[in-house]
Scaffold this motif. Structure first.
Motif, PDB file in Angstrom:
ATOM      1  N   THR A 217       0.735  -1.303  -0.038  1.00 44.16           N
ATOM      2  CA  THR A 217      -0.090   0.046   0.040  1.00 44.16           C
ATOM      3  C   THR A 217       0.749   1.280  -0.056  1.00 44.16           C
ATOM      4  O   THR A 217       0.263   2.182  -0.152  1.00 44.16           O
ATOM      5  CB  THR A 217      -0.907  -0.149   1.251  1.00 44.16           C
ATOM      6  N   LYS A 218       2.219   1.039   0.268  1.00 41.99           N
ATOM      7  CA  LYS A 218       3.038   2.223   0.415  1.00 41.99           C
ATOM      8  C   LYS A 218       4.162   2.021  -0.429  1.00 41.99           C
ATOM      9  O   LYS A 218       5.082   3.302  -0.509  1.00 41.99           O
ATOM     10  CB  LYS A 218       3.590   2.392   1.701  1.00 41.99           C
ATOM     11  N   GLY A 219       4.431   1.009  -0.953  1.00 43.76           N
ATOM     12  CA  GLY A 219       5.676   1.074  -1.841  1.00 43.76           C
ATOM     13  C   GLY A 219       6.135  -0.407  -2.397  1.00 43.76           C
ATOM     14  O   GLY A 219       4.901  -1.251  -2.518  1.00 43.76           O
ATOM     15  N   LYS A 220       7.131  -0.592  -2.981  1.00 44.00           N
ATOM     16  CA  LYS A 220       7.486  -1.948  -3.557  1.00 44.00           C
ATOM     17  C   LYS A 220       8.913  -2.342  -3.067  1.00 44.00           C
ATOM     18  O   LYS A 220       9.755  -1.559  -2.959  1.00 44.00           O
ATOM     19  CB  LYS A 220       7.266  -1.861  -5.152  1.00 44.00           C
ATOM     20  N   ILE A 221       8.892  -3.860  -3.084  1.00 44.04           N
ATOM     21  CA  ILE A 221      10.306  -4.523  -2.955  1.00 44.04           C
ATOM     22  C   ILE A 221      10.409  -5.572  -4.038  1.00 44.04           C
ATOM     23  O   ILE A 221       9.535  -6.359  -4.496  1.00 44.04           O
ATOM     24  CB  ILE A 221      10.248  -5.416  -1.627  1.00 44.04           C
ATOM     25  N   LEU A 222      11.700  -5.464  -4.535  1.00 41.58           N
ATOM     26  CA  LEU A 222      11.948  -6.371  -5.863  1.00 41.58           C
ATOM     27  C   LEU A 222      13.233  -7.351  -5.362  1.00 41.58           C
ATOM     28  O   LEU A 222      13.933  -6.737  -4.791  1.00 41.58           O
ATOM     29  CB  LEU A 222      12.324  -5.363  -7.145  1.00 41.58           C
ATOM     30  N   ALA A 223      13.149  -8.382  -5.602  1.00 36.60           N
ATOM     31  CA  ALA A 223      14.320  -9.364  -5.493  1.00 36.60           C
ATOM     32  C   ALA A 223      14.395 -10.281  -6.516  1.00 36.60           C
ATOM     33  O   ALA A 223      13.573 -10.662  -7.230  1.00 36.60           O
ATOM     34  CB  ALA A 223      13.889 -10.126  -4.162  1.00 36.60           C
ATOM     35  N   ASP A 224      15.789 -10.842  -6.405  1.00 34.02           N
ATOM     36  CA  ASP A 224      16.132 -11.712  -7.568  1.00 34.02           C
ATOM     37  C   ASP A 224      15.620 -13.125  -7.143  1.00 34.02           C
ATOM     38  O   ASP A 224      14.940 -13.215  -5.970  1.00 34.02           O
ATOM     39  CB  ASP A 224      17.779 -11.716  -7.689  1.00 34.02           C
ATOM     40  N   CYS A 225      16.021 -14.217  -7.886  1.00 35.26           N
ATOM     41  CA  CYS A 225      15.501 -15.720  -7.547  1.00 35.26           C
ATOM     42  C   CYS A 225      16.255 -15.843  -6.202  1.00 35.26           C
ATOM     43  O   CYS A 225      17.182 -15.446  -6.021  1.00 35.26           O
ATOM     44  CB  CYS A 225      16.104 -16.642  -8.409  1.00 35.26           C
ATOM     45  N   TYR A 226      15.993 -16.722  -5.371  1.00 24.95           N
ATOM     46  CA  TYR A 226      16.296 -17.186  -4.027  1.00 24.95           C
ATOM     47  C   TYR A 226      15.908 -15.972  -3.210  1.00 24.95           C
ATOM     48  O   TYR A 226      16.439 -15.964  -2.039  1.00 24.95           O
ATOM     49  CB  TYR A 226      17.839 -17.586  -4.161  1.00 24.95           C
ATOM     50  N   GLY A 227      15.295 -15.065  -3.423  1.00 21.50           N
ATOM     51  CA  GLY A 227      15.091 -13.827  -2.605  1.00 21.50           C
ATOM     52  C   GLY A 227      16.216 -13.047  -2.350  1.00 21.50           C
ATOM     53  O   GLY A 227      16.405 -12.275  -1.506  1.00 21.50           O
TER      54      GLY A 227
END
Length: 484
Positions: free
Chosen positions: A352-362
């Motif tokens: 609701t306030k933003g985004k987190i992006l991660a690669d494979c395996y987190g």
């Protein structure tokens, strides 16, 4: 949510927050009689490990366990002598077998723990047989081939009181812990949508079932390789690696990669089981009018949409999975030339306030836009696993059941695997005929289930609105194989 489910979810959270640090903190050496317990090995002893599946992934798994000075590899089992050559050379003192049932019986007094690295369709029977004998188990991902099997292994681990770990190594990585710290800091608010994707499959998919009988290669025991699967003639299309694309043996791109890519989703967010699933697939049509049905093979690419009720009662989390090179829309906050995940795939949390992006395996979790990561620093609050996923399990086995926890013990990995395999259930049911559709013509509508939304009753492991889909919850094993 039922009390049982809440207790289960609570336990998985404890595994993440405190359990992963127990083995890393070191193990006190105390007399065997003080610790005791089923399958216990005193810290002053060696942990004797046997490998069921000594080739392919089993080769590297056994090599990882052997890095510990407290490990002996005492047994090797593989149905294909050709694949086991390297492991047999690396561990010449280990007794070698083709049938895991014979190995477990003959070596029962010599084995403390077992690593299972077979094709997916034989994971459950091998792991259950070992646990039933009081042996600790490490099982490659996905934990099982079927939803029912995952539930049975979860219950068996508690019943037989053995140390367990599923082989999704990212579960012990720093990335997923940092990602949780970012989430817990409230920087992106409440997550309502998640996008997951992978480049897999990297093996043939969407294939017609082989009808040719090829010559069985020397050194391969085809009957033992089939294991739980129904009888069929040998064909070169199945081995040595392409079994992943055949639904009787493997679990496709979803089963291969979701245990890595979706792990942050399941580990961090307040979810347990989805209650709805739907899918769409590529290679659905051979020509303009002819619908292609590949009942024994997975599609080249697919989209799967899962709806999870939040365990805190605050609505739902929508999780979308894409494979075969399909990817989500690039977030507006991500620059045109900035990477969306990595080659293997990625995961995007939308809050609701933003985004987190991660690669494979987190791996490499980062806030969007990326400039925020230079401005915001989050305190490290969760214990890390410096020894890694494999040796964490080794150390926990040495400590004894109940004295140390692992990142992906079956009380976590079992429900997680069920959740993933519900997506595969939708894929397998895609071409089941829907008796409610009257018009069978191409123009009037497909006679197949297609993109019907399936409603899932997790407690009873059943689809409630499309009975044919329930054929894929549990298989019938060939004679000689069972759980129990």
């Amino acid at each position: 949510m039922s009390k049982k489910k809440m207790e289960l979810k609570s336990q998985t959270r404890r595994n993440f927050v405190k359990g992963v640090g127990v083995a890393a903190a070191g193990i006190m050496i105390v007399p065997r009689h003080v610790l005791g317990g089923t399958g216990f090995v005193a810290p002053s002893d060696k942990l004797n490990i046997a490998g069921i599946g000594a080739g392919g992934k089993g080769t590297s798994d056994l090599a990882e366990f052997a890095k510990s000075p407290n490990v002996n590899i005492v047994g090797l089992c593989d149905v294909d002598d050709r694949q086991a050559v390297k492991s047999r050379e690396s561990f010449p003192k280990a007794n070698y077998y083709n049938d895991f049932r014979i190995m477990l019986e003959k070596e029962k007094d010599n084995i403390d723990a077992v690593s299972v690295s077979t094709p997916d369709h034989n994971h459950a029977v091998a792991a259950y047989a070992a646990m039933q004998m009081g042996k600790h188990v490490y099982v490659q991902k996905p934990l099982t081939h079927d939803i029912w099997e995952a539930r049975m292994l979860t219950e068996a681990a508690k019943k037989f009181k053995v140390v367990t770990q599923m082989g999704n190594q990212g579960g012990s990585g720093d990335g997923v812990r940092k990602m949780k710290e970012l989430y817990d800091a409230g920087l992106i608010g409440e997550v309502h949508t998640v996008k997951c994707w992978t480049n897999r499959a990297i093996w043939p998919m969407a294939l017609e079932t082989p009808t040719v009988k090829d010559k069985i290669p020397k050194g391969l025991n085809w009957d033992l390789w089939l294991g739980t699967a129904e009888n069929r003639d040998y064909n070169n299309a199945y081995l040595p690696f392409d079994w992943r694309g055949w639904s009787d043996f493997g679990t496709g791109a979803l089963g291969d990669m979701a245990c890595h890519i979706m792990d942050p989703v399941y580990r961090i967010l307040p979810i347990l089981y989805p209650d709805q699933v739907e899918c769409s697939v590529a290679d659905a049509f051979k020509g303009k009018f002819e619908t292609a049905n590949y009942p024994k093979s997975f599609p080249t690419s697919s989209k799967i949409h899962l709806s999870y009720p939040r365990t805190d009662g605050k609505g739902t989390v929508k999780v979308s999975w894409m494979d075969g090179g399909l990817m989500p829309e690039r977030p507006e906050e991500l620059g045109d030339d900035e990477a969306l995940g990595n080659w293997d795939g990625g995961v995007l949390f939308i809050g609701t306030k933003g985004k987190i992006l991660a690669d494979c395996y987190g791996a490499k979790p980062r806030l969007l836009p990326l400039s925020l990561n230079e401005q915001i620093k989050v305190e490290e609050t969760l214990p890390r696993v410096p020894e890694g996923h494999y040796l964490q399990w080794v150390n926990a086995c040495i400590a004894g059941y109940g004295n140390a926890e692992t990142s992906s013990s079956f009380d976590y990995a079992g429900p997680f695997t069920e959740s993933i395999l519900i997506g595969n259930l939708a894929l397998k049911a895609y071409f089941e005929e829907d008796p409610t559709i009257e018009n069978k013509s191409f123009w009037g509508g497909s006679k197949y289930n297609g993109r019907k939304r399936l409603r899932w009753d997790a407690k009873n492991m059943r689809v409630t609105n499309f009975e044919p889909a329930n054929n894929y919850v549990k298989r019938t094993y060939r004679e000689g194989y069972s759980l129990g």
